[in-house]
Design an enzyme around this catalytic site. Structure first.
Site, PDB file in Angstrom:
ATOM      1  N   TYR A  91      20.654 -14.977  -9.128  1.00 36.88           N
ATOM      2  CA  TYR A  91      21.634 -14.377 -10.159  1.00 36.88           C
ATOM      3  C   TYR A  91      23.210 -15.010  -9.975  1.00 36.88           C
ATOM      4  O   TYR A  91      23.207 -16.249  -9.669  1.00 36.88           O
ATOM      5  CB  TYR A  91      21.659 -12.873 -10.614  1.00 36.88           C
ATOM      6  CG  TYR A  91      22.276 -12.758 -11.751  1.00 36.88           C
ATOM      7  CD1 TYR A  91      21.661 -13.215 -13.039  1.00 36.88           C
ATOM      8  CD2 TYR A  91      23.499 -11.876 -11.960  1.00 36.88           C
ATOM      9  CE1 TYR A  91      22.263 -12.878 -14.384  1.00 36.88           C
ATOM     10  CE2 TYR A  91      23.844 -11.328 -12.993  1.00 36.88           C
ATOM     11  CZ  TYR A  91      23.445 -12.055 -14.345  1.00 36.88           C
ATOM     12  OH  TYR A  91      23.714 -12.078 -15.520  1.00 36.88           O
ATOM     13  N   LYS A 164      18.731 -11.419 -14.582  1.00 33.51           N
ATOM     14  CA  LYS A 164      18.886  -9.926 -14.717  1.00 33.51           C
ATOM     15  C   LYS A 164      17.639  -9.310 -14.407  1.00 33.51           C
ATOM     16  O   LYS A 164      17.882  -8.167 -13.867  1.00 33.51           O
ATOM     17  CB  LYS A 164      19.278  -9.844 -16.183  1.00 33.51           C
ATOM     18  CG  LYS A 164      20.253  -8.544 -16.463  1.00 33.51           C
ATOM     19  CD  LYS A 164      21.697  -9.393 -16.206  1.00 33.51           C
ATOM     20  CE  LYS A 164      22.899  -8.441 -16.381  1.00 33.51           C
ATOM     21  NZ  LYS A 164      24.182  -8.869 -16.326  1.00 33.51           N
ATOM     22  N   GLY A 293      38.275 -10.376 -24.468  1.00 35.15           N
ATOM     23  CA  GLY A 293      36.871 -10.851 -25.178  1.00 35.15           C
ATOM     24  C   GLY A 293      35.953  -9.572 -25.206  1.00 35.15           C
ATOM     25  O   GLY A 293      36.249  -8.372 -24.851  1.00 35.15           O
ATOM     26  N   ASN A 404      34.656 -14.506 -13.039  1.00 35.08           N
ATOM     27  CA  ASN A 404      33.723 -15.157 -12.126  1.00 35.08           C
ATOM     28  C   ASN A 404      33.363 -16.529 -12.881  1.00 35.08           C
ATOM     29  O   ASN A 404      33.302 -16.506 -14.105  1.00 35.08           O
ATOM     30  CB  ASN A 404      32.722 -14.450 -11.468  1.00 35.08           C
ATOM     31  CG  ASN A 404      31.715 -14.063 -12.654  1.00 35.08           C
ATOM     32  OD1 ASN A 404      31.083 -14.571 -13.198  1.00 35.08           O
ATOM     33  ND2 ASN A 404      31.663 -12.309 -12.560  1.00 35.08           N
TER      34      ASN A 404
END
Length: 543
Positions: A91, A164, A293, A404
């Site tokens: 991931y 995920k 956001g 990130n």
């Protein structure tokens, strides 16, 4: 295809060299495998050696994905032995490289369902075909418009949904045969993809408005019809759609958006953990969200719900927040406000220097926040002078640079500890090494959604939840924030990813109990603990 070939090509059934001689006889596999019958432990040792021989993280990910495509049980048995090492490979952050090179690396659809905005009539068939008769209990769906730190990657973003679900299984133990990744291909505004002759998605600009909304509605209707017991997890939808979609369905079905709620929950859990260390109250904090956001506003909403649970009115709770985006501090008259931002705007009359509140340094000096959260993808935005200014006005500043991958982080944990003389309570968006400063080793929490969503989702599924509400979200946050040992010098504000399989079960039980206490379960459940234990899948071959 012969039965033998079918089994060897089915990742849910394939055991490879672990098929016993009796199974080989019964299934028509005699002569199709080497003579040696291996145990899963022997296979795992062999596979890990192959993994270690790869020289780059992307090569390691490709190897693991090939193993995933061939043999799910072996893949998860291997991952269980190396969960901390493998999480960033399967991931975040290595998945970013995989997404960028999806067209060149594509080999198999990995049991995902691909839905096209140009063919809404095929939505139900697409889901049914991809499920292949499996009992689906968890659906992760993305349209990949708003991948954190990456933006719009069209159909390539299906790797987010696949990754995920890997974490769900590795961390919490959901049966990999009961999950379904879904890509909603609404087009892309990524010109690089549109110009790439190898791009595998719809080659047109993104569709918005009624046509897009109709596709989403049709998808939810089909999902509920085909998989009525399934939890629906939304991932990486764009600013214009993420909150609106969640608001439309969250009171009707068991669903959540990980970027909005999952991120918010982990950050809230980290704040609760930090406040356990500082012995302060959440109702006394001034919270500055740098980056307004989907993630930033999701965090704000989650914290606001907690403030209301703690006794503040909605108006009082909103007064604790300061939302900052590319325009600066957001005011009522700021141009281009999103629906998610509007509840958190301020009045210019509150500030003598309102027109100057366009840069972070001025805003921090004016507001004097006690909590600073970064989801801006602006590398180095939390400068030494800004951090020292913040630390001058609060004894234990809570600073979470969450953007990130690593190159986009607002600050490094080591710098934050040094600049505040060890007083900062820090969580980062990516793994950070321990920081030793003046003889104290500071453990750095990782604000990783994987700390929350596997246990949350598992508990909702085990309890057959009808919906997910604020009470259950709060219970999960307090459970996660209360796991760490706050008495230890340099204690982390969040538990380590290395313990994820343990605390995911704890979270699942807390979530399931909350559902049962509120009578929000669809089916009779005698015990939350028993329901969670009974549903846990283990990566072992079945006879």
């Amino acid at each position: 295809m012969a039965q033998s070939e079918s089994i060897l090509n089915n990742p849910f059934l394939n055991k490879g060299t672990a098929f016993t001689n009796e199974e080989r006889q019964a299934l028509g596999l005699v002569g199709m495998l080497p003579s040696k019958v291996q145990t899963i432990t022997e296979q795992t040792t062999q596979a890990y050696g192959q993994f270690q021989s790869k020289t780059t993280d992307l090569e390691k990910r490709i190897f693991l994905m090939n193993l995933f495509n061939e043999n799910r049980t072996l893949f998860y048995h291997l991952m269980a032995d190396h969960v901390v090492e493998f999480m960033p490979i399967v991931y975040d952050p290595v998945v970013a490289e995989s997404i960028e090179q999806y067209n060149e690396l594509f080999l198999a659809p990995q049991n995902a369902a691909f839905i096209s905005v140009d063919d809404p009539e095929a939505i139900e068939a697409s889901l049914e075909n991809a499920a292949g008769g499996r009992d689906i209990r968890l659906v992760v769906v993305t349209d990949a418009e708003g991948i954190l730190g990456m933006g719009d990657w069209g159909v390539n973003g299906v790797d987010i949904a696949i990754g995920k679900l890997m974490v769900y299984t590795a961390a919490a133990g959901i049966d990999p045969a009961q999950v379904l990744p879904v890509s909603i291909d609404a087009g892309t505004n990524n010109q690089k993809l549109l110009a790439d002759p190898l791009y595998l998605g719809n080659r047109h600009q993104r569709i918005y408005g009624p046509q897009y909304e109709a596709v989403i509605d049709r998808f939810v209707t089909a999902q509920q019809k085909l998989f009525p017991e399934a939890l629906l997890h939304w991932e990486d939808f764009g600013r214009a759609n993420a909150q609106a979609i969640l608001d439309k369905y969250k009171t009707k079905i068991a669903t959540f958006n990980d970027d909005i709620q999952g991120t918010g929950m982990v950050v809230l859990a980290g704040i609760l953990g930090a406040l356990n260390i500082s012995k302060e109250s959440i109702t006394d904090q001034r919270i500055l969200s740098f980056g307004a956001g989907t993630a930033g506003m999701g965090i704000a909403n989650q914290i606001m719900d907690e403030l209301k649970q703690a006794g503040l009115t909605e108006a009082q709770a909103k007064q604790r927040f300061y939302a900052v985006d590319k325009q600066g501090l957001l005011f009522e008259d700021t141009d281009g406000l999103t629906p998610a931002q509007k509840p958190f705007v301020r009045k210019r009359s509150e500030f003598q220097n309102a027109d100057a509140l366009t840069d972070l340094a001025t805003i921090v000096k004016t507001i004097q926040p006690t909590i600073l959260i970064g989801t801006s993808t602006q590398p180095g935005a939390f400068t030494e002078s800004i951090v020292k200014e913040m630390a001058a006005h609060t004894p234990r500043p809570i600073i979470f640079p969450l953007s990130n991958p690593t190159k986009l982080a607002e600050a490094k944990a080591e710098d934050l500890i040094k600049w505040t003389d060890g007083k900062a309570l820090v969580a980062t968006g990516i793994p950070a090494a321990d920081v030793t400063y003046k003889g104290v080793t500071y453990q750095i929490g990782q604000g990783n959604n994987a700390l929350m969503y596997p246990g949350l989702g598992f508990g909702l599924i085990a309890a057959t939840a009808k919906v997910l509400n604020e009470a259950t979200l709060s219970a999960a946050c307090h459970a996660l924030g209360g796991i760490v040992d706050t008495s230890k010098p340099g204690a982390s504000v969040l538990p380590p990813v290395s313990k994820i399989t343990e605390f995911s079960q704890t979270l699942a039980q807390v979530v399931a109990q909350s559902i049962l206490d509120q009578k929000l379960n669809k089916e009779p459940i005698a015990s939350a603990e028993q329901a969670v234990a009974a549903m846990k899948w283990r990566p072992e071959y079945k006879n």
